[in-house]
Scaffold this active site. Structure first.
Site, PDB file in Angstrom:
ATOM      1  CD  GLN A 195      -1.691  -2.244   1.923  1.00 31.84           C
ATOM      2  OE1 GLN A 195      -0.539  -2.644   1.981  1.00 31.84           O
ATOM      3  NE2 GLN A 195      -2.683  -2.927   2.453  1.00 31.84           N
ATOM      4  CG  ASP A 236      -7.205  -0.781   9.747  1.00 34.97           C
ATOM      5  OD1 ASP A 236      -6.023  -0.416   9.633  1.00 34.97           O
ATOM      6  OD2 ASP A 236      -7.973  -0.947   8.778  1.00 34.97           O
TER       7      ASP A 236
END
Ligand code: MRU
Length: 346
Positions: A195, A236
């Site tokens: 990512q 998250d």
């Protein structure tokens, strides 16, 4: 501005994040199952983007329903939410979005089916707009913490691509650059899904923000050599005590930051804070397909039969976190108190 996801007349449109940086391809999902698959397969990823995508997926499921009475629509709605909730377990924004859509649905029980369908579409669009506004507010708060000049390290992608727009950690960096700070970003490549090298580098290059990609195992030496003035990452899920679940490797970066006396900041919206999880041990960690580790670009990199682990996230204990930047302000230790008071503030 980068359009990560968008509600259109023909369906929910996503930029396909599995194809970046070499191909800029958009996919249109016309059913809630397709949206769930897009989340599961990481066409769309990043906690806030997953939340907004799920809300739009639920809205499209209800829009396409053939139910002719509220009872049947309610049963279908529950099934859609159940399916959406099984896509990715760690990002709490997914469950936050499902709860918000459920509460909206409950509030609409006296309305007609077309009115419910329209109201749920509007709710998902509101969540999209609110996420961008939250990121901009986070940017304003967080920019004050960034150095006037020098290197800032980030891990994974917590940018426009991981949100409805602007980004959390990258939003802080963007706001600091907009305020005139001369920041050079060091982006960890973020194995195994890359990512950092694929997505963070792509969107920062688009914005003209100076960026250097390093492999994950180079972060320590960059800190030791004085190239990094601050670290900012996304999250998250953040537990009530300030433990932070984020992309695997974040914990390593945080420990190295402490060793090198570098501030370690986490930028995340209130929808990422899970006060029901008392500490990080209560956060479910997604285990992903081993092939993400064994293969790079379709080429096998490990011998047949070797043991492989692939936890997608790790938990950074709160003691390593200098501050948590939210749209409502900056929280510092003790996090049980500071996060609780931000939660009460509206
Ligand atoms: O597996 P991913 O790519 O969905 O993981 C994303 C991250 O860990 C991000 O850092 C996090 O979701 C914050 S995004 C604003």
């Amino acid at each position: 501005m980068i359009q990560t996801l968008e509600w259109t007349q023909s369906g929910v449109v996503f930029i396909d994040q599995t194809k970046l940086p070499t191909e800029e391809v958009y996919v249109t999902c016309t059913t809630h199952q397709q949206v769930a698959d897009a989340i599961r397969n990481m066409i769309v990823r990043g906690a806030p983007a997953i939340g907004v995508a799920a809300a739009m997926g639920i809205a499209i499921g209800v829009q396409k329903s053939k139910a002719d009475n509220i009872g049947d629509l309610q049963t279908e709605f529950a099934g859609i939410c159940e399916n959406m909730g099984q896509t990715r377990p760690t990002a709490v924004n997914l469950f936050w979005a499902i709860r918000r859509m459920t509460e909206k649905f409950e509030s609409l029980r006296s309305k007609t089916i077309p009115q419910i369908q329209q109201a749920l579409i509007e709710e998902s669009q509101r969540m999209h707009a609110e996420d961008i506004a939250a990121n901009q507010a986070m940017g304003r708060h967080g920019a004050t913490l960034m150095p006037a000049s020098g290197g800032v390290l980030t891990h994974c992608n917590a940018g426009a691509l991981a949100t409805a727009g602007y980004g959390t950690a990258l939003g802080v960096i963007r706001a600091a650059v907009e305020a005139g700070k001369k920041i050079h970003v060091y982006a960890d490549e973020t194995r195994p899904f890359l990512q950092g090298s694929r997505l963070t580098a792509w969107e920062l290059m688009k914005d003209g923000i100076p960026t250097t990609v390093i492999s994950d195992n180079m972060a320590g030496v960059m800190m030791q050599k004085g190239k990094i003035g601050a670290i900012v990452v996304g999250a998250d899920r953040i537990a009530a005590n300030g433990d932070v679940a984020n992309k695997v490797g974040t914990y390593t970066v945080a420990v190295l930051a402490k060793e090198n006396n570098i501030p370690f900041y986490v930028a995340a919206p209130m929808s990422t804070i899970d006060l029901q999880a008392s500490d990080g041990s209560k956060i479910p960690i997604e285990q992903r397909n081993k092939r993400e580790v064994t293969h790079i670009g379709g080429k096998q990199m490990t011998p047949d039969g070797v043991g492989i682990e692939n936890p997608a996230f790790d938990v950074t204990p709160a003691k390593y976190v200098t501050a948590i930047i939210t749209e409502r302000g900056i929280a510092r230790a003790p996090y049980n108190d500071s996060l609780e008071s931000l939660h009460k503030k509206s």
